[in-house]
Motif scaffolding. Structure first.
Motif, short mmCIF file in Angstrom:
data_model
loop_
_atom_site.label_atom_id
_atom_site.label_comp_id
_atom_site.label_asym_id
_atom_site.label_seq_id
_atom_site.Cartn_x
_atom_site.Cartn_y
_atom_site.Cartn_z
N VAL A 260 -34.30 15.82 24.62
CA VAL A 260 -34.06 14.48 25.14
C VAL A 260 -35.36 13.69 25.04
O VAL A 260 -36.36 14.06 25.66
CB VAL A 260 -33.54 14.52 26.59
CG1 VAL A 260 -33.29 13.09 27.10
CG2 VAL A 260 -32.27 15.34 26.68
N VAL A 261 -35.34 12.63 24.23
CA VAL A 261 -36.52 11.79 24.03
C VAL A 261 -36.26 10.46 24.72
O VAL A 261 -35.37 9.71 24.32
CB VAL A 261 -36.80 11.57 22.53
CG1 VAL A 261 -38.01 10.68 22.34
CG2 VAL A 261 -36.99 12.91 21.82
N GLN A 262 -37.03 10.18 25.77
CA GLN A 262 -36.91 8.89 26.45
C GLN A 262 -37.99 7.96 25.90
O GLN A 262 -39.18 8.27 25.97
CB GLN A 262 -37.07 9.03 27.96
CG GLN A 262 -36.87 7.70 28.69
CD GLN A 262 -37.16 7.81 30.18
OE1 GLN A 262 -38.30 7.68 30.60
NE2 GLN A 262 -36.12 8.06 30.99
N LEU A 263 -37.56 6.81 25.35
CA LEU A 263 -38.48 5.85 24.78
C LEU A 263 -38.50 4.58 25.63
O LEU A 263 -37.46 4.06 26.00
CB LEU A 263 -38.07 5.48 23.35
CG LEU A 263 -38.05 6.61 22.31
CD1 LEU A 263 -37.67 6.05 20.95
CD2 LEU A 263 -39.38 7.33 22.25
N HIS A 264 -39.71 4.11 25.90
CA HIS A 264 -39.90 2.78 26.48
C HIS A 264 -40.15 1.85 25.31
O HIS A 264 -41.19 1.95 24.64
CB HIS A 264 -41.07 2.80 27.45
CG HIS A 264 -41.39 1.45 28.04
ND1 HIS A 264 -42.54 1.20 28.75
CD2 HIS A 264 -40.71 0.28 28.02
CE1 HIS A 264 -42.57 -0.05 29.14
NE2 HIS A 264 -41.46 -0.63 28.70
N LEU A 265 -39.21 0.95 25.05
CA LEU A 265 -39.25 0.10 23.87
C LEU A 265 -39.54 -1.35 24.24
O LEU A 265 -39.00 -1.86 25.23
CB LEU A 265 -37.91 0.19 23.13
CG LEU A 265 -37.51 1.60 22.67
CD1 LEU A 265 -36.08 1.62 22.17
CD2 LEU A 265 -38.46 2.11 21.60
N LEU A 266 -40.37 -2.00 23.43
CA LEU A 266 -40.78 -3.38 23.67
C LEU A 266 -40.27 -4.27 22.54
O LEU A 266 -40.71 -4.13 21.39
CB LEU A 266 -42.31 -3.48 23.73
CG LEU A 266 -43.02 -2.54 24.70
CD1 LEU A 266 -44.53 -2.63 24.49
CD2 LEU A 266 -42.66 -2.88 26.12
N PRO A 267 -39.32 -5.17 22.81
CA PRO A 267 -38.86 -6.09 21.76
C PRO A 267 -40.04 -6.85 21.16
O PRO A 267 -40.95 -7.30 21.87
CB PRO A 267 -37.89 -7.01 22.51
CG PRO A 267 -37.40 -6.18 23.66
CD PRO A 267 -38.58 -5.35 24.08
N SER A 268 -40.01 -7.01 19.83
CA SER A 268 -41.15 -7.59 19.12
C SER A 268 -40.91 -9.01 18.65
O SER A 268 -41.78 -9.61 18.03
CB SER A 268 -41.47 -6.73 17.89
OG SER A 268 -40.39 -6.76 16.97
N GLY A 269 -39.72 -9.58 18.91
CA GLY A 269 -39.41 -10.90 18.42
C GLY A 269 -38.57 -10.88 17.16
O GLY A 269 -38.10 -11.92 16.69
N LYS A 270 -38.37 -9.68 16.59
CA LYS A 270 -37.47 -9.52 15.46
C LYS A 270 -36.77 -8.17 15.59
O LYS A 270 -37.29 -7.26 16.24
CB LYS A 270 -38.23 -9.60 14.13
CG LYS A 270 -39.28 -8.53 13.92
CD LYS A 270 -40.04 -8.78 12.62
CE LYS A 270 -41.08 -7.70 12.36
NZ LYS A 270 -40.47 -6.39 12.06
N PRO A 271 -35.59 -8.03 15.00
CA PRO A 271 -34.88 -6.74 15.11
C PRO A 271 -35.73 -5.61 14.52
O PRO A 271 -36.41 -5.79 13.51
CB PRO A 271 -33.61 -6.97 14.29
CG PRO A 271 -33.43 -8.45 14.25
CD PRO A 271 -34.81 -9.03 14.24
N GLU A 272 -35.71 -4.45 15.20
CA GLU A 272 -36.50 -3.31 14.75
C GLU A 272 -35.60 -2.07 14.67
O GLU A 272 -34.72 -1.88 15.51
CB GLU A 272 -37.65 -3.03 15.73
CG GLU A 272 -38.65 -4.15 15.87
CD GLU A 272 -39.68 -4.17 14.76
OE1 GLU A 272 -39.61 -3.29 13.86
OE2 GLU A 272 -40.56 -5.05 14.79
N ARG A 273 -35.86 -1.24 13.68
CA ARG A 273 -35.17 0.05 13.55
C ARG A 273 -36.12 1.14 14.05
O ARG A 273 -37.23 1.29 13.54
CB ARG A 273 -34.77 0.30 12.10
CG ARG A 273 -33.68 -0.67 11.60
CD ARG A 273 -33.46 -0.52 10.10
NE ARG A 273 -33.09 0.84 9.73
CZ ARG A 273 -31.85 1.32 9.79
NH1 ARG A 273 -30.86 0.54 10.23
NH2 ARG A 273 -31.58 2.55 9.43
N VAL A 274 -35.67 1.89 15.03
CA VAL A 274 -36.49 2.90 15.69
C VAL A 274 -35.94 4.27 15.33
O VAL A 274 -34.78 4.57 15.61
CB VAL A 274 -36.51 2.71 17.21
CG1 VAL A 274 -37.38 3.76 17.87
CG2 VAL A 274 -36.97 1.30 17.56
N SER A 275 -36.78 5.09 14.71
CA SER A 275 -36.33 6.42 14.32
C SER A 275 -37.51 7.38 14.27
O SER A 275 -37.97 7.79 13.20
CB SER A 275 -35.65 6.37 12.95
OG SER A 275 -35.12 7.63 12.60
N PRO A 276 -38.05 7.76 15.44
CA PRO A 276 -39.21 8.67 15.45
C PRO A 276 -38.80 10.10 15.09
O PRO A 276 -37.62 10.41 14.92
CB PRO A 276 -39.70 8.58 16.89
CG PRO A 276 -38.50 8.20 17.67
CD PRO A 276 -37.66 7.35 16.78
#
Length: 760
Positions: A260-276
């Motif tokens: 289980v990976v909990q991510l704290h994500l910060l919107p950057s002003g444009k759509p982002e694809r997150v896949s660590p």
């Protein structure tokens, strides 16, 4: 690992102002000014070593600092943020904590150089002599992992909105148990990942929450059943080094566990694809030391609007000695001053950490370079202050509003997880008990906390004391299968099977896949002669989990007890698709095949066991494996005895004792074979080995004498008794047998034994 830069401090000239002239050295003498710092010589090494991990193309920093033009344009800004400590982002006070791994703070000399350089107009120096920086890449710092876990798809982060706390549940493709020595997190899209918390869940709860929440993962700051492995704190923030366990504390992962990976994500002003990606590094060595994470927390928080110094304080007393390996402090936006320290019984204060200017956006876990030893009775203290005033620049509400404790990032929270290394594994239940009592006394009277208290007492064999917390857990959650099973186990130990059986049945109704409960219930049924019911309980479990070897072996044993050898053979053979390389299945299969007159197949199974080094569930329990291999060698010795192949008997017994030196039956049989071959000096060490076994495992006198020729067997047994310091017992033994020989009309034997008695 980041290397701390050693900065050369320039000696500034001692200047005096006389009559409008600035002079140095002798009064009235002009001294040439010493050259100031320049980028190529002084500033580039600082920036490249401390800043570009974030401030680079693709990094989390808002701009790149990988060359002179980029740095010089922001020279004044850089000087300001390093002088006031805002950058690099490192919140702990270095004077109030042990040395920390991955410390990102700048030494005062480096700060002085940057400020002086910016004030001088950011001179370049000889850029031709400057080597280009080594820009960090998205690669594995610890080398290629043993297992890489990828996201099944990219998470689509919206361009605008509040911070997002998203939990991603990932299957770990394991076929056997493994031990993890290190874990590395590659953010890939690090610009929008503020931090990550890595946890594991062996229950289906996280997956169920994921399935109930549309899209990839589930949104929550609460991870539920997912937790870090016992004794570990695993997270990631930009610039943090990968997590490597303290030597001897590798943690276990079993098949079926979710990451289980909990991510704290910060919107950057444009759509982002997150896949660590997450990399796991395995060890063949099981843990040899135990750890524990002590949790101090206060959720009963009620901060009035405008309150600038709202305090909370929590204390946890160590019931045993332990060493602190690191910690993870946590608060939300209103946290201001965070102090964590230890107060040993001698009354001193030992700082663990002080963050005088907490910033929710730069939280992290911290690891000590050297464990900090603390004695039993030490008080761990968490003292936090919150600022809900308009003067707090991080207050998300303007004007301020009343804030209470809660899980939302706009609620407030105060906690710290402290990672401990134990001196002795037996201390773990004491800490578990102290933690559970602390939480209950703090008002956290949940089913889980009562269950944890019961479990801690259970593990200390304080069975009557464990009943009440287990019952409290069941009052709050009547379907808690683990509590039902454990409470049933206590009543079974207290010889109250009539109370244990209904609890086991309730546990299976709550969780039909609970193997340990099926084994417990079947054991009680078998003990009471209810063999059909025992077999049915086990058979139902195998229908749910045909790959479960303990259930399969127990069903075969139940069938054998019911004189159904043919049924036991079928049960074991049906397990071959999963366990054909497991010595446990092959050993039992070999034995039952021999019973069913399948001699060649049974012999092949037993011989195969001797060549299998590990259990197929990934266990590296050498003692358990060698016990099975030793039993297989002994079974082969018995088969050789039936063929009257004495050399083969000797060889197989020697093989058995090589892996199981204290194998009772092999020692006994080896002594008998030596006496048959008229080599009593060979027999005596085997008999000494028998006498060194625990009393409940030693053979009786009749068993020993029954396998050896009389009267020589009496002599060697007496010698073995004497060799183990039991001279009086040996003399009494010989005197008794001499008298019995005379009574049976064998005076010559009596005289012989009396001569041996005189020798002693």
């Amino acid at each position: 690992m980041r290397v701390q830069l050693q900065v050369r401090r320039r000696a500034r000239p001692r200047l005096k102002k006389i009559g409008g002239l600035i002079v140095g050295g002798l009064v009235g003498t002009l001294a040439p000014a010493e050259p100031g710092p320049d980028f190529a010589t002084d500033i580039a090494p600082i920036i490249y070593q401390n800043c570009i991990d974030c401030h680079r193309p693709g990094g989390i920093g808002p701009f790149s600092l990988t060359d002179y033009p980029a740095v010089s344009r922001r020279a004044r800004q850089i000087a300001e943020v390093v002088e006031d400590g805002y950058m690099p982002p490192w919140k702990p006070n270095p004077h109030r904590s042990p040395v920390l791994i991955g410390d990102r703070s700048l030494p005062p000399a480096a700060i002085d150089l940057i400020v002086e350089w910016a004030a001088a107009g950011a001179p370049a120096g000889d850029l031709s002599s400057l080597a280009p920086p080594i820009v960090p890449t998205q690669d594995w710092a610890l080398g290629h992992p043993d297992l890489i876990i990828d996201f099944p798809a990219a998470y689509e982060l919206a361009a605008e909105g509040h911070d997002v706390f998203q939990n991603f549940v990932l299957r770990i493709p394991l076929a056997e148990r493994r031990f993890v020595r290190a874990l590395e997190f590659l953010p890939e899209a690090s610009l929008v990942i503020h931090h990550a918390v890595i946890a594991f869940d062996a229950t289906p709860q996280s997956r169920q929450r994921d399935e109930a929440d549309p899209g990839l993962g589930f949104t929550s700051m609460d991870r539920g059943r997912a937790s870090t492995p016992n004794g570990h704190i695993i997270g990631w923030t930009p610039g943090q080094v990968p997590y490597e366990v303290y030597p001897g504390t590798a943690f276990e992962l079993t098949p079926g566990t979710d990451l289980v990976v909990q991510l704290h994500l910060l919107p950057s002003g444009k759509p982002e694809r997150v896949s660590p990606r997450v990399g796991l590094y395995f060890s063949d060595e099981p843990p040899t030391r135990s750890g524990f994470v002590a949790l101090l927390r206060e959720h009963v928080i009620d901060i009035p609007a405008g309150e600038s110094a709202y305090p909370i304080r929590e204390e946890f007393i160590l019931p045993t000695a332990a060493a602190v390996l690191g910690l993870y402090p946590h608060a939300h936006y209103l946290g201001r001053d965070l102090q964590i320290y230890a107060e040993p019984p001698d009354g001193t204060r030992r700082w663990l950490m002080h963050i005088p200017d907490w910033d929710f956006n730069w939280q992290s876990d911290y690891r000590f370079a050297t464990p900090l030893e603390l004695p039993a009775g030490t008080k761990l203290v968490m003292a936090y202050t919150f600022d809900n005033s308009a003067a707090n620049p991080r207050n998300p509400r303007n004007p301020p509003e009343r804030v209470r404790g809660g899980w939302s990032s706009f609620d407030e929270m105060g906690e710290v997880a402290i990672q401990l290394l134990l001196s002795d594994r037996s201390d773990l239940p004491l800490l578990e008990e102290a933690q559970a009592r602390y939480l209950i006394d703090s008002g956290e009277k949940s089913a889980d906390t009562f269950y944890n208290l019961g479990l801690a007492l259970d593990r200390q064999h304080r069975f009557p004391e464990a009943i009440s917390p287990y019952e409290n857990a069941l009052r709050l959650d009547p379907t808690n299968a683990a509590a039902l099973n454990n409470l049933g186990g206590i009543y079974e130990r207290l010889n109250a099977a009539d109370r244990a059986i209904p609890l086991y049945e309730r546990a299976l109704a709550a969780d039909p896949a609970l193997t340990v409960t099926r084994l417990n219930l079947a054991h009680l049924f078998q003990r009471d002669g209810r063999t059909v019911e025992a077999a049915n309980v086990l058979r139902q479990g195998l229908a749910l989990r045909p790959e479960d070897l303990p259930l399969r072996l127990a069903l075969a044993e139940s069938q054998i007890a019911g004189r159904n050898a043919a049924g036991a053979l079928v049960t074991l053979e049906q397990g071959l698709p999963w366990h054909h390389q497991d010595p446990r299945l092959r050993f039992h299969l070999g034995q039952i095949r021999l019973v069913n007159q399948q001699l060649e197949a049974g012999l092949a199974d037993l011989q195969a066991v001797t060549n299998l080094s590990l259990l197929t569930d990934g266990s590296v329990d050498v003692a358990a494996t060698n016990l099975i291999r030793g039993n297989a060698y002994f079974a082969l010795a018995l088969l050789a005895q039936q063929r009257r192949d004495l050399p083969e008997v000797e060889r197989r017994l020697a093989d058995c004792l090589a892996v199981r030196p204290h194998h009772r039956d092999a020692l006994l049989m080896s002594a008998g074979v030596a006496m048959i071959q008229d080599t009593p000096t060979v027999a005596i060490p085997h008999l000494v080995g028998l006498l060194q076994l625990p009393p409940d495992q030693r053979p009786t006198e009749d068993e020993v004498l029954g396998i050896m020729p009389f009267p020589d067997g009496v002599h060697v047994w007496a010698q073995a008794l004497a060799a183990t310091g039991q001279g009086d017992t040996a003399r009494e033994f010989l005197a008794r047998h001499a008298a019995e020989a005379r009574q049976r009309g064998r005076p010559e034997w009596g005289e012989l034994m009396e001569s041996w008695l005189r020798e002693l």
